[in-house]
Design a protein around this motif. Structure first.
Motif, PDB file in Angstrom:
ATOM      1  N   ALA A  45      22.407 -42.949 -23.678  1.00  0.00           N
ATOM      2  CA  ALA A  45      21.691 -41.717 -23.333  1.00  0.00           C
ATOM      3  C   ALA A  45      20.191 -41.954 -23.269  1.00  0.00           C
ATOM      4  N   LEU A  46      19.649 -42.753 -24.199  1.00  0.00           N
ATOM      5  CA  LEU A  46      18.221 -43.045 -24.156  1.00  0.00           C
ATOM      6  C   LEU A  46      17.877 -43.897 -22.940  1.00  0.00           C
ATOM      7  N   ARG A  47      18.725 -44.869 -22.619  1.00  0.00           N
ATOM      8  CA  ARG A  47      18.486 -45.659 -21.405  1.00  0.00           C
ATOM      9  C   ARG A  47      18.479 -44.764 -20.172  1.00  0.00           C
ATOM     10  N   SER A  48      19.397 -43.792 -20.132  1.00  0.00           N
ATOM     11  CA  SER A  48      19.449 -42.863 -19.004  1.00  0.00           C
ATOM     12  C   SER A  48      18.183 -42.015 -18.929  1.00  0.00           C
ATOM     13  N   LEU A  49      17.695 -41.555 -20.095  1.00  0.00           N
ATOM     14  CA  LEU A  49      16.466 -40.765 -20.106  1.00  0.00           C
ATOM     15  C   LEU A  49      15.277 -41.598 -19.640  1.00  0.00           C
ATOM     16  N   LEU A  50      15.190 -42.832 -20.079  1.00  0.00           N
ATOM     17  CA  LEU A  50      14.098 -43.694 -19.631  1.00  0.00           C
ATOM     18  C   LEU A  50      14.167 -43.938 -18.128  1.00  0.00           C
ATOM     19  N   ASP A  51      15.381 -44.042 -17.594  1.00  0.00           N
ATOM     20  CA  ASP A  51      15.536 -44.173 -16.140  1.00  0.00           C
ATOM     21  C   ASP A  51      14.998 -42.934 -15.424  1.00  0.00           C
ATOM     22  N   LEU A  52      15.238 -41.737 -16.007  1.00  0.00           N
ATOM     23  CA  LEU A  52      14.747 -40.507 -15.395  1.00  0.00           C
ATOM     24  C   LEU A  52      13.219 -40.464 -15.384  1.00  0.00           C
ATOM     25  N   LEU A  53      12.607 -41.054 -16.418  1.00  0.00           N
ATOM     26  CA  LEU A  53      11.148 -41.057 -16.489  1.00  0.00           C
ATOM     27  C   LEU A  53      10.526 -42.160 -15.632  1.00  0.00           C
ATOM     28  N   ASP A  54      11.337 -43.091 -15.168  1.00  0.00           N
ATOM     29  CA  ASP A  54      10.848 -44.167 -14.307  1.00  0.00           C
ATOM     30  C   ASP A  54      10.879 -43.681 -12.860  1.00  0.00           C
ATOM     31  N   LEU A  55       9.917 -42.867 -12.501  1.00  0.00           N
ATOM     32  CA  LEU A  55       9.924 -42.189 -11.210  1.00  0.00           C
ATOM     33  C   LEU A  55       9.802 -43.169 -10.044  1.00  0.00           C
ATOM     34  N   GLU A  56      10.391 -42.772  -8.932  1.00  0.00           N
ATOM     35  CA  GLU A  56      10.271 -43.538  -7.696  1.00  0.00           C
ATOM     36  C   GLU A  56       8.959 -43.179  -7.010  1.00  0.00           C
ATOM     37  N   ARG A  57       8.193 -44.186  -6.663  1.00  0.00           N
ATOM     38  CA  ARG A  57       6.925 -43.956  -5.971  1.00  0.00           C
ATOM     39  C   ARG A  57       7.198 -43.917  -4.468  1.00  0.00           C
ATOM     40  N   ILE A  58       6.956 -42.771  -3.844  1.00  0.00           N
ATOM     41  CA  ILE A  58       7.190 -42.607  -2.409  1.00  0.00           C
ATOM     42  C   ILE A  58       5.945 -42.958  -1.608  1.00  0.00           C
ATOM     43  N   GLU A  59       4.806 -42.451  -2.063  1.00  0.00           N
ATOM     44  CA  GLU A  59       3.503 -42.757  -1.477  1.00  0.00           C
ATOM     45  C   GLU A  59       2.537 -43.030  -2.628  1.00  0.00           C
ATOM     46  N   ARG A  60       1.281 -43.264  -2.292  1.00  0.00           N
ATOM     47  CA  ARG A  60       0.288 -43.609  -3.326  1.00  0.00           C
ATOM     48  C   ARG A  60       0.271 -42.587  -4.458  1.00  0.00           C
ATOM     49  N   ILE A 104       2.530 -39.735  -4.564  1.00  0.00           N
ATOM     50  CA  ILE A 104       3.733 -38.898  -4.486  1.00  0.00           C
ATOM     51  C   ILE A 104       4.893 -39.644  -5.138  1.00  0.00           C
ATOM     52  N   PHE A 105       5.601 -38.969  -6.032  1.00  0.00           N
ATOM     53  CA  PHE A 105       6.691 -39.578  -6.792  1.00  0.00           C
ATOM     54  C   PHE A 105       7.926 -38.683  -6.691  1.00  0.00           C
ATOM     55  N   ARG A 106       9.076 -39.293  -6.932  1.00  0.00           N
ATOM     56  CA  ARG A 106      10.332 -38.534  -6.896  1.00  0.00           C
ATOM     57  C   ARG A 106      11.117 -38.813  -8.167  1.00  0.00           C
ATOM     58  N   GLY A 107      11.680 -37.736  -8.743  1.00  0.00           N
ATOM     59  CA  GLY A 107      12.493 -37.864  -9.936  1.00  0.00           C
ATOM     60  C   GLY A 107      13.779 -37.083  -9.807  1.00  0.00           C
ATOM     61  N   PHE A 108      14.686 -37.334 -10.730  1.00  0.00           N
ATOM     62  CA  PHE A 108      15.973 -36.652 -10.751  1.00  0.00           C
ATOM     63  C   PHE A 108      16.168 -36.007 -12.118  1.00  0.00           C
ATOM     64  N   SER A 109      17.280 -35.331 -12.317  1.00  0.00           N
ATOM     65  CA  SER A 109      17.496 -34.549 -13.529  1.00  0.00           C
ATOM     66  C   SER A 109      18.736 -35.002 -14.267  1.00  0.00           C
ATOM     67  N   ARG A 110      18.787 -34.638 -15.550  1.00  0.00           N
ATOM     68  CA  ARG A 110      19.970 -34.859 -16.359  1.00  0.00           C
ATOM     69  C   ARG A 110      20.570 -33.501 -16.688  1.00  0.00           C
ATOM     70  N   PRO A 111      21.833 -33.432 -17.101  1.00  0.00           N
ATOM     71  CA  PRO A 111      22.444 -32.140 -17.412  1.00  0.00           C
ATOM     72  C   PRO A 111      21.661 -31.395 -18.495  1.00  0.00           C
ATOM     73  N   ALA A 112      21.629 -30.072 -18.376  1.00  0.00           N
ATOM     74  CA  ALA A 112      20.940 -29.229 -19.352  1.00  0.00           C
ATOM     75  C   ALA A 112      21.932 -28.243 -19.951  1.00  0.00           C
ATOM     76  N   VAL A 113      21.540 -27.653 -21.086  1.00  0.00           N
ATOM     77  CA  VAL A 113      22.399 -26.664 -21.740  1.00  0.00           C
ATOM     78  C   VAL A 113      22.534 -25.436 -20.857  1.00  0.00           C
ATOM     79  N   VAL A 114      21.458 -25.062 -20.156  1.00  0.00           N
ATOM     80  CA  VAL A 114      21.474 -23.931 -19.230  1.00  0.00           C
ATOM     81  C   VAL A 114      21.463 -24.482 -17.804  1.00  0.00           C
ATOM     82  N   PRO A 115      21.901 -23.669 -16.819  1.00  0.00           N
ATOM     83  CA  PRO A 115      22.031 -24.181 -15.444  1.00  0.00           C
ATOM     84  C   PRO A 115      20.703 -24.261 -14.700  1.00  0.00           C
ATOM     85  N   ARG A 116      19.722 -24.909 -15.294  1.00  0.00           N
ATOM     86  CA  ARG A 116      18.444 -25.170 -14.639  1.00  0.00           C
ATOM     87  C   ARG A 116      17.867 -26.435 -15.251  1.00  0.00           C
ATOM     88  N   VAL A 117      16.867 -26.989 -14.605  1.00  0.00           N
ATOM     89  CA  VAL A 117      16.239 -28.208 -15.107  1.00  0.00           C
ATOM     90  C   VAL A 117      15.576 -27.913 -16.451  1.00  0.00           C
TER      91      VAL A 117
END
Length: 292
Positions: free
Chosen positions: A4-19, A21-34
């Motif tokens: 789970a910690l490795r997965s969280l660190l992967d989420l924080l390792d954002l993809e750099r799209i431009e100088r 601009i970055f892109r990230g993804f989400s992990r499941p939450a207790v409520v149906p939102r990020v």
């Protein structure tokens, strides 16, 4: 380090799209939102990646604008507001489906010597003497009316060992008490030495329990119990001294006020040896469902 910690660190390792601009993804939450702590931590990662490493973050101020969609990527657009001799300022907008969902301003500073004082660390039990989430939550599964809540809570906290120093709101529903809550936390595994990573993980955890003190003042069990609905509105943090998120931090939380359907939480994070590391302030929507 667990999966789970490795997965969280992967989420924080954002993809750099431009100088800037970055892109990230989400992990499941207790409520149906990020989860708000996730988007705040990712936005701080984006800001920090445009700042020299010798300028650590010293503060952030953020607003949650719209609920995030956990099934869609989040684009983080960084604006390089200022690069001064001592301070660097960045503004970050998180965008989903063409709309901003979150806004953050962060400031970074070159280290310098200065005056030193701090508020003393409050009394708290030893973290090793407290039950883990895996011990506490299943033992009180009957407190959660919706099936699967315990499993979702455990999954949400699988990367972080978070232990309550006193009974949490879901165990004291119906019994108002002093609006104060303490938890100890650390990541479930050792981390690299990068200061930005530790600051971002503390930011992630800071949104988990801060408004518990609001609930305690009114004898409410919280969102998982179903007697309150709410969401974070804004969030501010000041990083006073270096710390490690993989070592125990005491999160001492209070609520000075609730009114107008909003509750305010203020908090300090202390290292186990008593150093004041972080100050946090958050306001959130806190409403009692109409049927209650």
């Amino acid at each position: 380090m667990n999966a789970a910690l490795r997965s969280l660190l992967d989420l924080l390792d954002l993809e750099r799209i431009e100088r800037d601009i970055f892109r990230g993804f989400s992990r499941p939450a207790v409520v149906p939102r990020v989860f708000g702590g996730q988007v705040a931590a990712q936005a701080l990662v984006a800001a920090g990646r445009t700042v020299p490493a010798e300028r650590p973050a010293h503060s952030l101020h953020a607003y949650f604008l719209r609920p995030g969609d956990p099934g869609a990527p989040i684009v983080y657009e960084v604006d390089r507001i200022r690069d001064g001799r001592s301070f660097t300022t960045r503004r970050v907008v998180a965008v989903q489906h063409g709309q901003p969902i979150f806004h953050l301003s962060a400031s970074f500073q070159v280290y310098e010597d200065g005056m030193e004082h701090q508020e003393a660390m409050p009394q708290a039990p030893d973290p090793e003497s407290l039950p883990t989430a895996e011990e506490l939550l299943p033992a009180h599964a009957d407190r959660f009316p919706e099936p699967g809540t315990v499993e979702r809570l455990l999954e949400a906290r699988a990367a972080v060992d978070l232990r309550y120093a006193q009974d949490p709101p879901f165990l004291t529903a119906g019994r108002p008490r002093e609006p104060r809550s303490q938890v100890w936390f650390r990541t479930r595994g050792k981390l690299d030495d990068d200061p930005l990573l530790h600051v971002c993980l503390a930011t992630y955890v800071s949104d988990m329990t801060l408004l518990d003190s609001v609930l305690l003042a009114h004898g409410r069990g919280g969102w998982a119990v179903g007697d309150v609905v709410g969401a974070s509105l804004d969030h501010a943090m000041w990083f006073h001294r270096p710390f490690r998120a993989d070592e125990w931090l005491l999160y001492d939380q209070r609520s000075p006020s609730a009114s107008g359907g909003r509750g305010l939480g203020t908090a300090h994070m202390y290292t186990q040896d008593g150093r004041l590391a972080v100050t946090v302030i958050q306001e959130g929507v806190v409403r009692v469902p109409r049927s209650r």
